[in-house]
Design a protein around this motif. Structure first.
Motif: not given
Lengths: 360, 360, 360, 360
Positions: A204-205, A303-304, B254-259, B261-264
């Motif tokens: 993960d990122t 990062i994605a 966003a900085p504290s989210m994981r990729g 989770v954040h990815n759309d």
């Protein structure tokens, strides 16, 4: 004014894709007579380079810069300073499977939507490799700023949910380059490295926040009403890949403060020199620098590209499953430190020149 | 590009000071054939005007706009659209005591530092009254956007420490104009009004946050690498008086989210139409709109003029005590809603025209 | 950069149509502290005005300028200087017959082709009345140039086939304003007046040439490679209505000269000051001023409105016959003298500011 | 806007000196999807190259272009197109004697005056070798124009006092490339070659005039009031080294014509198509193309380097004698033909894109 040009008087125009022939740029408007220290520029590029430490991706690009024009006998001539860095590490066929795929939260879909097709190799123009040209341009801006005693320094203040507790002073952030994650606070730095190590195992990122300090800025820089100094810094920062937020001074804390607390009270020294007791304003008032340190922060998303299977679609609207291969960064924020510094330096250099026309 | 011009193809150039003869601007680059609805423009100006409710300052400026050029038989002609609003309520002598004084966290000191002197009456060019021209220009931009089904709507999501709990949908924010503080959440609105009332008694001020939604934006707007859509929105927002921070999508979360989770994640409908499951990206990927709603937030500091005595200095470096007179706003954030909308509309209108050159 | 904005640092943006509400402009980038002499600006406008003498058209427009912003206690503040001139003499219905007609060698057809329709009253934006804003902007530029000892003076050197025989010196052209046709050579002036009188009887028109001298320009102005001083002067001149040609120095004579004759030989005075024996170059070498007087000439065509019946077509492609009514100028070149000066002053003022960034 | 950038939407930024590492440029704003024919670009560069015939200087530079970015699978991607040409033929020491010398009617003195020093090798940035980048950029513009059926062709219409008697038609000028001096009129061509041969013996030089025709331009291009099509063409032409004059349509003949003769009478064909009987206007009315061929001419001075001893001074203000060595061009005008075409193509391509925003 133009999509790939930044600045009004000190102007950087960039070119290049991740897997094209070369990346580079043209700096136009650099005053004549500036000593151009090529070693310093190369050093700045090296700070941005992947593979600097165990926590960043190991692709070794070397990125040797070549100056093509505008410098004669070591000095800028007033003519455009062009530079380029050749791409070496072409494995373009590694990307064939991405020709029609849309990776989640990448620019694949939007580039297709805008231009009708795209150079899909390594992200093409949307690759973070593009920022190499910004760092080179920013290095020349830093050389110009140094002539006026202006210093631009950034550091990582958050990665994931690990934060540096207190704002750091200029002296403290001298330790930045000694940290693998460019966090000068040793305790926070250790936790960040641990977090990255944990996330790597999970495929993960994470994102992070960079804080930037600019010292030595004379009062008077900034051009109201649209080119306020913070407006140009915001644009500069938000044009960097994966940036999601910008704030300066108290930033997003300011809305919940009271005016009586937030106001920076002026004090005069015995010799009539005017200072402020506090710097809630972050060095800028009414869009113009006030002589205090300029302080701003930039938030970056995770990062994605993750090392997990993700559902997605392709350009035909068909469902696909994507799985990233190879080695990828867990967190690029440490490598973004010189990029943030470069963009800040470009803004201040530009405004330093613009301010020369403020008065008769 | 120029200090008082905003935009590349759809361009607004503004002029005017708080207590000068008039304020106004020139819109250059508006395509010919656009119906110019003067009532709508006046209505937008009225939304910005002081004295709209008990919670804002009562100065009644009326601000009647006059179109000077560029419109013929109700349509834009392709020639510059100029407009002006005359200042009426001149009490310039009220400001004589500020000629040499530097009010804390105002632009008095920095304007002097830059230009050598200043029009001190009501803040001169640094007055928030300047934003009147932005609202008029933005109104014309909104008329252009409406032709393409694009809608720009903002609301107050925080004042002081009162926050709207959840992100509001487009439907919900239709209630914005029914709230004295332009907060469509009734419970939060009531608390905000109470907070402002409390602070008024104390002679203190507060800031707030405005959330802006832009719907109907087609995929493809934004010009990498420097004129990414979020970069131009950030500059637009951060050029507004008292703005301290900008974020879009998940922003500083966003900085504290994981990729992961954040990815759309993309999904394709049966007819091949491509959408995303979530909108963490805030409607922009790689600097280009993806067809989702664009969502951004702007943080504003508490206004600097407080009804309490404050120590300060004057231009001679002497200690003085300042005490504001008359009636002043506790919180200008509700009045900033149409200003944020206007700046967003200018950015989207400009990029709509720029995108016409994206393809052969 | 923008259609209705001229200049890079000293920038004029203009608006207004022949029969709209007002014409005017915004000057952005004028350094703070410049005394703004309103009488001088009005005087320059009066030089452009119709009805100054028997040889020009008698429409009496008066053209009173009003400053709207950017000046405080008589000095420029560094904020935009806006100005406007209200149109008074509206006889818009006089133009109803031109709604669909295309007058030969006017802009009627091309404006329709570009914008789909046009403000046909008095030529709308294509009217020479637009140049009023240039003259006002140029007047402020002249005030700035005067601070550096730079002087811009133009005169009529040809009307029809009547020419001033020899190049005139700066002293000689002081007589310009004493001539009804702004030709300081008395003999030529008399012949020009006779020619205009003859053509008036015939209902015909003629063109002419204006020569412009700029003295006191320091060496160093001009920005190679695209913004060479002559390139910007050429653009400035050729943007004036009815201009057909531009040349500087030897201009169109240069091609048939030999290098050994055309070259300006350097000479050094005893104190090491470097001058040239001749000024074939017209004050510019390599795109940069060399300290000599800058000399250029602009050719103007005969004006298109003649008092004779002319065959033409309308927007439906039908044949029509046009016959101009009322009183019209035979030759507008004398009135173009202040316009040429204004455009030249704008260019030099802009380059004076740009040159402030040439060196460290 | 910037000294080394040309254009608003279709933008060329150039770099490079005569004896630096490389010359080149970046084209920003080229629409995506344009086939980029590298052979054509190289062919255009070859037309500019010295040593093409006996009448031009024999320096053989070869000038191989390399594309660095912005093209993928043969098509423009919408990202910046960068290109460079490496300098090979370095004999920098040949120029040591010019370090402090000021050659008459060269840019040596003015570059020193502006920048404080200069790259004196081969003229540095002021060398005509700089135009190589213009030709490459213009070649891409021509490719774009060809998609719209627009054709740009120039030829030599005068050298010294030898003139082509009549304006040539588009068909006639197809012979241009068959003439050593790029004059399609065989008789005039022969006389020009003789004149050059005579001057070579005398060690002297001459200038000339280039006529440029642009066919296929749709009505509607040009952006009043400052960016009129002729204004941008004039700037483009006058930014070329040694250009001294620009005219379009009747140009400097127009002032002595009568309105009744100069006016282009409209005629409507049976199908309502609107044309003009004559083209005195040169294809532009009111700053906007009218669908006729655009015709303009550029006057070039004799080149300054002559094979005769000339008195001059050095940077210390001392008298010196200069004597050019080696082989030099007598007349560079034939080689300037592709440069004039390139600059014209850049202007038309830019306005083609700008016009996309003219209407709703």
């Amino acid at each position: 004014m133009s999509a790939n040009t930044f600045g009004t008087l000190f102007r950087l125009t960039t070119f290049g894709e991740s897997h094209g022939v070369a990346l580079g740029g043209i700096i136009d408007g650099c005053p004549a007579g500036l000593p151009i220290d090529l070693d310093f520029i190369q050093h700045e590029l090296d700070r941005r380079r992947p593979g600097q430490s165990e926590v960043t991706s190991p692709r070794n690009e070397s990125d040797n810069i070549e100056l093509l024009s505008g410098v004669f006998e070591g000095l800028s001539t007033g003519s455009p300073i062009a530079f380029s860095v050749r791409n070496k590490d072409h494995h373009s066929h590694d990307y064939d499977h991405l020709r029609n795929a849309y990776r989640p939260s990448h620019a694949d879909y939007t580039y297709d939507a805008k231009y009708g097709f795209r150079d899909y190799r390594g992200g093409g123009r949307s690759s973070a490799r593009e920022t190499l040209s910004r760092v080179a341009g920013g290095a020349v801006a830093k050389l110009l700023l140094a002539q006026s005693g202006i210093n631009v320094k950034a550091y990582v203040s958050s990665i994931g949910n690990v934060h540096v507790e207190n704002e750091l002073t200029l002296d403290q952030i001298d330790e930045t380059e000694n940290s693998q994650v460019r966090c000068p606070d040793k305790e926070a730095s250790a936790k960040m490295i641990q977090l990255i190590s944990d996330l790597k195992r999970e495929g993960d990122t994470t994102g992070g926040i960079i804080t930037c300090l600019i010292s030595g800025v004379p009062p008077g820089l900034g051009e109201p009403v649209f080119d306020k100094l913070q407006a140009d810094l915001a644009k500069a920062a938000m044009s960097i890949n994966t940036a999601k937020g910008f704030e300066y001074g108290e930033g997003f804390n300011a809305p919940s403060m009271r005016g009586s607390v937030h106001n920076d009270i002026f004090i005069a020294s015995n010799d009539g020199d005017i200072k402020t007791k506090t710097n809630h304003s972050g060095g800028i008032q009414g869009g113009i620098s006030n002589g205090n340190d300029i302080v701003f922060r930039v938030a970056f998303k995770p990062i994605a590209t993750i090392l997990q299977a993700q559902a997605s679609v392709n350009s035909q609207g068909e469902n696909i499953v994507l799985e990233a291969k190879g080695r990828h960064d867990v967190c690029v924020v440490p490598r973004a430190v010189p990029i943030v510094e470069a963009m800040a330096a470009l803004v201040i250099a530009d405004h330093l020149l613009r301010n020369r026309s403020a008065r008769l």
